[in-house]
Write a protein that holds these residues in place. Sequence first.
Motif, PDB file in Angstrom:
ATOM      1  N   THR A   1      12.334  23.863  -7.357  1.00  0.00           N
ATOM      2  CA  THR A   1      12.320  24.295  -5.954  1.00  0.00           C
ATOM      3  C   THR A   1      12.845  23.753  -4.715  1.00  0.00           C
ATOM      4  OG1 THR A   1      10.120  23.613  -5.267  1.00  0.00           O
ATOM      5  CG2 THR A   1      10.265  25.123  -7.395  1.00  0.00           C
ATOM      6  N   GLY A   2      13.070  22.472  -4.665  1.00  0.00           N
ATOM      7  CA  GLY A   2      13.518  21.789  -3.901  1.00  0.00           C
ATOM      8  C   GLY A   2      12.354  21.443  -2.535  1.00  0.00           C
ATOM      9  N   VAL A   3      12.945  20.717  -1.337  1.00  0.00           N
ATOM     10  CA  VAL A   3      13.302  20.964   0.177  1.00  0.00           C
ATOM     11  C   VAL A   3      12.042  22.366   0.053  1.00  0.00           C
ATOM     12  CG1 VAL A   3      12.211  20.204   2.504  1.00  0.00           C
ATOM     13  CG2 VAL A   3      14.075  18.784   0.752  1.00  0.00           C
ATOM     14  N   VAL A   4      10.729  22.197   0.227  1.00  0.00           N
ATOM     15  CA  VAL A   4       9.395  23.295   1.072  1.00  0.00           C
ATOM     16  C   VAL A   4       8.901  23.295   1.874  1.00  0.00           C
ATOM     17  CG1 VAL A   4       9.096  23.800  -1.744  1.00  0.00           C
ATOM     18  CG2 VAL A   4       7.801  22.882  -0.889  1.00  0.00           C
ATOM     19  N   ALA A   5       8.140  23.773   1.887  1.00  0.00           N
ATOM     20  CA  ALA A   5       7.233  24.051   3.353  1.00  0.00           C
ATOM     21  C   ALA A   5       6.380  22.402   3.849  1.00  0.00           C
ATOM     22  CB  ALA A   5       6.343  24.979   3.810  1.00  0.00           C
TER      23      ALA A   5
ATOM     24  N   ARG B   1       1.035  -1.620   0.068  1.00  0.00           N
ATOM     25  CA  ARG B   1       0.291   0.080   0.685  1.00  0.00           C
ATOM     26  C   ARG B   1       0.908   1.249   0.017  1.00  0.00           C
ATOM     27  NH1 ARG B   1      -5.149  -0.785   1.364  1.00  0.00           N
ATOM     28  NH2 ARG B   1      -5.732  -3.056   1.519  1.00  0.00           N
ATOM     29  N   ILE B   2       0.678   1.875  -0.705  1.00  0.00           N
ATOM     30  CA  ILE B   2       1.368   2.797  -1.202  1.00  0.00           C
ATOM     31  C   ILE B   2       0.560   4.151  -1.290  1.00  0.00           C
ATOM     32  CG2 ILE B   2       3.709   2.175  -2.163  1.00  0.00           C
ATOM     33  CD1 ILE B   2       2.831   2.709  -4.752  1.00  0.00           C
ATOM     34  N   ALA B   3       1.280   5.307  -1.031  1.00  0.00           N
ATOM     35  CA  ALA B   3       0.323   6.952  -1.370  1.00  0.00           C
ATOM     36  C   ALA B   3       1.897   7.866  -1.846  1.00  0.00           C
ATOM     37  CB  ALA B   3       0.276   7.478   0.011  1.00  0.00           C
ATOM     38  N   THR B   4       1.000   9.065  -2.673  1.00  0.00           N
ATOM     39  CA  THR B   4       2.052  10.302  -3.131  1.00  0.00           C
ATOM     40  C   THR B   4       1.287  11.440  -2.711  1.00  0.00           C
ATOM     41  OG1 THR B   4       0.375  10.719  -4.418  1.00  0.00           O
ATOM     42  CG2 THR B   4       1.815   9.069  -5.133  1.00  0.00           C
ATOM     43  N   ALA B   5       2.876  11.907  -2.098  1.00  0.00           N
ATOM     44  CA  ALA B   5       2.358  14.087  -2.141  1.00  0.00           C
ATOM     45  C   ALA B   5       3.399  14.452  -1.904  1.00  0.00           C
ATOM     46  CB  ALA B   5       2.046  13.137  -0.190  1.00  0.00           C
ATOM     47  N   GLY B   6       2.984  15.727  -2.061  1.00  0.00           N
ATOM     48  CA  GLY B   6       3.811  16.759  -2.711  1.00  0.00           C
ATOM     49  C   GLY B   6       3.640  18.199  -2.548  1.00  0.00           C
ATOM     50  N   SER B   7       3.791  19.032  -3.267  1.00  0.00           N
ATOM     51  CA  SER B   7       3.058  20.591  -2.927  1.00  0.00           C
ATOM     52  C   SER B   7       2.680  21.019  -4.646  1.00  0.00           C
ATOM     53  CB  SER B   7       4.438  21.693  -2.979  1.00  0.00           C
ATOM     54  OG  SER B   7       4.825  21.360  -2.058  1.00  0.00           O
TER      55      SER B   7
ATOM     56  N   THR C   1       6.499  19.825   1.817  1.00  0.00           N
ATOM     57  CA  THR C   1       7.694  18.816   2.340  1.00  0.00           C
ATOM     58  C   THR C   1       7.901  18.835   3.385  1.00  0.00           C
ATOM     59  OG1 THR C   1       8.880  19.235   0.267  1.00  0.00           O
ATOM     60  CG2 THR C   1       9.729  17.574   1.234  1.00  0.00           C
ATOM     61  N   ARG C   2       8.272  19.384   4.326  1.00  0.00           N
ATOM     62  CA  ARG C   2       8.587  19.658   5.763  1.00  0.00           C
ATOM     63  C   ARG C   2       7.015  19.123   6.867  1.00  0.00           C
ATOM     64  NH1 ARG C   2      12.896  22.061   8.070  1.00  0.00           N
ATOM     65  NH2 ARG C   2      14.301  22.290   6.316  1.00  0.00           N
ATOM     66  N   ARG C   3       6.114  19.888   6.217  1.00  0.00           N
ATOM     67  CA  ARG C   3       4.829  19.378   6.905  1.00  0.00           C
ATOM     68  C   ARG C   3       4.172  17.901   6.190  1.00  0.00           C
ATOM     69  NH1 ARG C   3       2.169  23.125   4.806  1.00  0.00           N
ATOM     70  NH2 ARG C   3       2.201  24.502   6.645  1.00  0.00           N
ATOM     71  N   HIS C   4       4.258  17.020   5.300  1.00  0.00           N
ATOM     72  CA  HIS C   4       4.254  15.880   4.311  1.00  0.00           C
ATOM     73  C   HIS C   4       5.092  14.652   5.189  1.00  0.00           C
ATOM     74  CE1 HIS C   4       1.686  17.612   1.018  1.00  0.00           C
ATOM     75  NE2 HIS C   4       1.108  17.120   1.662  1.00  0.00           N
ATOM     76  N   ALA C   5       6.477  15.188   5.155  1.00  0.00           N
ATOM     77  CA  ALA C   5       6.884  14.345   6.393  1.00  0.00           C
ATOM     78  C   ALA C   5       6.720  14.042   7.641  1.00  0.00           C
ATOM     79  CB  ALA C   5       8.656  14.483   5.790  1.00  0.00           C
ATOM     80  N   ALA C   6       6.620  15.298   7.834  1.00  0.00           N
ATOM     81  CA  ALA C   6       6.317  15.396   9.436  1.00  0.00           C
ATOM     82  C   ALA C   6       4.754  14.067   9.735  1.00  0.00           C
ATOM     83  CB  ALA C   6       5.843  16.729  10.503  1.00  0.00           C
ATOM     84  N   VAL C   7       4.059  14.789   9.125  1.00  0.00           N
ATOM     85  CA  VAL C   7       2.757  13.616   8.863  1.00  0.00           C
ATOM     86  C   VAL C   7       2.809  12.487   8.654  1.00  0.00           C
ATOM     87  CG1 VAL C   7       0.628  12.897   7.656  1.00  0.00           C
ATOM     88  CG2 VAL C   7       0.861  15.429   8.133  1.00  0.00           C
ATOM     89  N   MET C   8       3.622  12.210   7.836  1.00  0.00           N
ATOM     90  CA  MET C   8       3.929  10.779   7.732  1.00  0.00           C
ATOM     91  C   MET C   8       4.662  10.247   9.008  1.00  0.00           C
ATOM     92  SD  MET C   8       2.809  10.524   4.577  1.00  0.00           S
ATOM     93  CE  MET C   8       2.084  11.415   3.663  1.00  0.00           C
ATOM     94  N   ALA C   9       6.089  10.989   9.401  1.00  0.00           N
ATOM     95  CA  ALA C   9       6.066  10.045  11.148  1.00  0.00           C
ATOM     96  C   ALA C   9       5.219   9.972  11.542  1.00  0.00           C
ATOM     97  CB  ALA C   9       7.089  11.158  11.233  1.00  0.00           C
ATOM     98  N   LEU C  10       4.182  10.920  12.350  1.00  0.00           N
ATOM     99  CA  LEU C  10       3.586  11.365  12.995  1.00  0.00           C
ATOM    100  C   LEU C  10       2.617   9.958  12.701  1.00  0.00           C
ATOM    101  CD1 LEU C  10       2.808  14.424  13.843  1.00  0.00           C
ATOM    102  CD2 LEU C  10       3.249  13.198  15.307  1.00  0.00           C
ATOM    103  N   LEU C  11       2.011   9.685  11.482  1.00  0.00           N
ATOM    104  CA  LEU C  11       0.661   8.086  10.978  1.00  0.00           C
ATOM    105  C   LEU C  11       2.714   7.432  11.111  1.00  0.00           C
ATOM    106  CD1 LEU C  11      -0.652   9.887   8.328  1.00  0.00           C
ATOM    107  CD2 LEU C  11      -1.493   9.210  10.617  1.00  0.00           C
ATOM    108  N   GLY C  12       3.178   6.859  11.651  1.00  0.00           N
ATOM    109  CA  GLY C  12       3.992   5.808  11.757  1.00  0.00           C
ATOM    110  C   GLY C  12       4.043   5.259   9.746  1.00  0.00           C
ATOM    111  N   VAL C  13       4.005   5.631   8.726  1.00  0.00           N
ATOM    112  CA  VAL C  13       4.542   5.506   7.563  1.00  0.00           C
ATOM    113  C   VAL C  13       6.138   4.551   7.803  1.00  0.00           C
ATOM    114  CG1 VAL C  13       4.816   6.132   4.698  1.00  0.00           C
ATOM    115  CG2 VAL C  13       3.128   6.312   6.420  1.00  0.00           C
ATOM    116  N   PRO C  14       6.119   3.930   7.574  1.00  0.00           N
ATOM    117  CA  PRO C  14       7.346   3.117   7.922  1.00  0.00           C
ATOM    118  C   PRO C  14       8.830   3.795   6.793  1.00  0.00           C
ATOM    119  CG  PRO C  14       6.225   1.145   7.361  1.00  0.00           C
ATOM    120  CD  PRO C  14       5.388   1.921   7.351  1.00  0.00           C
ATOM    121  N   ARG C  15       8.308   4.157   5.607  1.00  0.00           N
ATOM    122  CA  ARG C  15       9.292   3.684   4.917  1.00  0.00           C
ATOM    123  C   ARG C  15       8.719   5.434   3.395  1.00  0.00           C
ATOM    124  NH1 ARG C  15      13.094  -0.484   4.587  1.00  0.00           N
ATOM    125  NH2 ARG C  15      12.259  -1.971   5.911  1.00  0.00           N
ATOM    126  N   LEU C  16      10.090   6.018   3.564  1.00  0.00           N
ATOM    127  CA  LEU C  16       9.813   7.127   2.503  1.00  0.00           C
ATOM    128  C   LEU C  16      10.599   7.115   1.228  1.00  0.00           C
ATOM    129  CD1 LEU C  16       9.435   9.840   4.833  1.00  0.00           C
ATOM    130  CD2 LEU C  16       7.837   8.944   4.444  1.00  0.00           C
TER     131      LEU C  16
END
Length: 441
Positions: free
Chosen positions: A128-132, A17-23, A134-149
């Motif tokens: 544009t690289g890592v933007v706000a 099961r995978i998901a996509t995220a980004g700006s 990107t950081r928000r999504h990475a933090a949400v993934m960590a909180l949700l316990g998504v094991p791999r990015l």
Amino acid sequence: MTASNAGLAPAAPDLLRIATAGSVDDGKSTLVGRLLFDTKSVLADQIDAVTKASVDRGMDTPDLSLLVDGLRAEREQGITIDVAYRYFATPNRSFVLADTPGHVQYTRNTVSGASTAQLVILLVDARTGVVAQTRRHAAVMALLGVPRLVLAVNKIDLVDDAAEVFAQISAEFNQVTAALGYRPEQVQEIPVSALHGDNVAIRSENTPYYDGPTLIEHLETVPNTIDRTPVGLRFPVQYVIRPRTPEYLDYRGYAGLIAAGRVSVGDEIVVQPSGIRSRIAKIDTADGELQTAHTGRSVTLLLTDDVDVSRGDLIASVADAPEPAQEFSATVCWLAEKALRPGARLLLKHGTKTTQVIISSLDALFDEQNLAVSDAPESVELNQIGRISMMTAEPIAADDYQTDRESGSFLIIDPQGGNTLGAGLIGDALAPLHLSEAVAV
């Protein structure tokens, strides 16, 4: 083929099961379209329709994003505003993909799409690289316990000195994920061009500085397990079956989906929150009886004793059943326009149980941009993440989210309109994050 396996059907590919995220405009829909196209998961008439629509727009090549942006509003704006689930497969593995939106106001949809993901592909535009976001999504993934990015550095063909750009973006992203508690082996960076297919299914000659796997190769080989201690049976009762026909007058079954663990005939169980114990007498399914059933299977359980069990109760293994409680500390991702404030009286949905809840206090607010935590905020606003204390009207048997994703999560619901206001995680989901170097704000 040997005699021992002659006539046997080949083993079915496992599921990831995978998901996509980004700006916005990072190319998520184009990447998903490329995955579908390169794995031959779309019909010829769909390709023809996309080609025709692309020509009508004056484009020289098919716009693969049209394979996934199906909503009229999305096509008119050229963005994704809803979670769309796509299915594709390779000879080695099957995939369920949640294509989530990029706008900050749709972070709620991203939370929904990533909540069951075993891997999330985070896209960034190489320009544009890592933007706000990107950081928000990475933090949400960590909180949700998504094991791999996977960090997909898209549009790599549009920048000068692509090797240097890729190295800089990867290094910055690694700093973010390390602070969020991810180990290096849990994160893979890949330079891609979703438009041209570079490093999606075929290794690109345009990226000689990169010697890692293509995106498809990584998706096919990454472990699809979640690194958590297995829990015993967790079976939220969805429906009590009491047929009224003469031949089933004594039938009393408890229907639902096995959220975690396994159950076998003869197992001793406990019904929470009552604490009543019994044993499994029978496991019924639409396909007949089973001796054992596992996570994800819809079954009807019959017990050896005539006990009082209702919708919303939890049937659990005796050895590690969660203790019922009415006061909880939790981490909440707030998804509503109206802010969350102390004293709010709302509804909490946990498993199949819905009960009233009072927000006792707001204890902390997480700043995902600076990876810092502030104490006792006055409110938790739309898309913010906070730690709260709450009290429920009825006891809830819940695991800590770090122990089990399913039984450790809940929803906060508007008692008037029935809308989902927040997604919550039992326990302090901020604790595993490496915030020691962050300064409280």
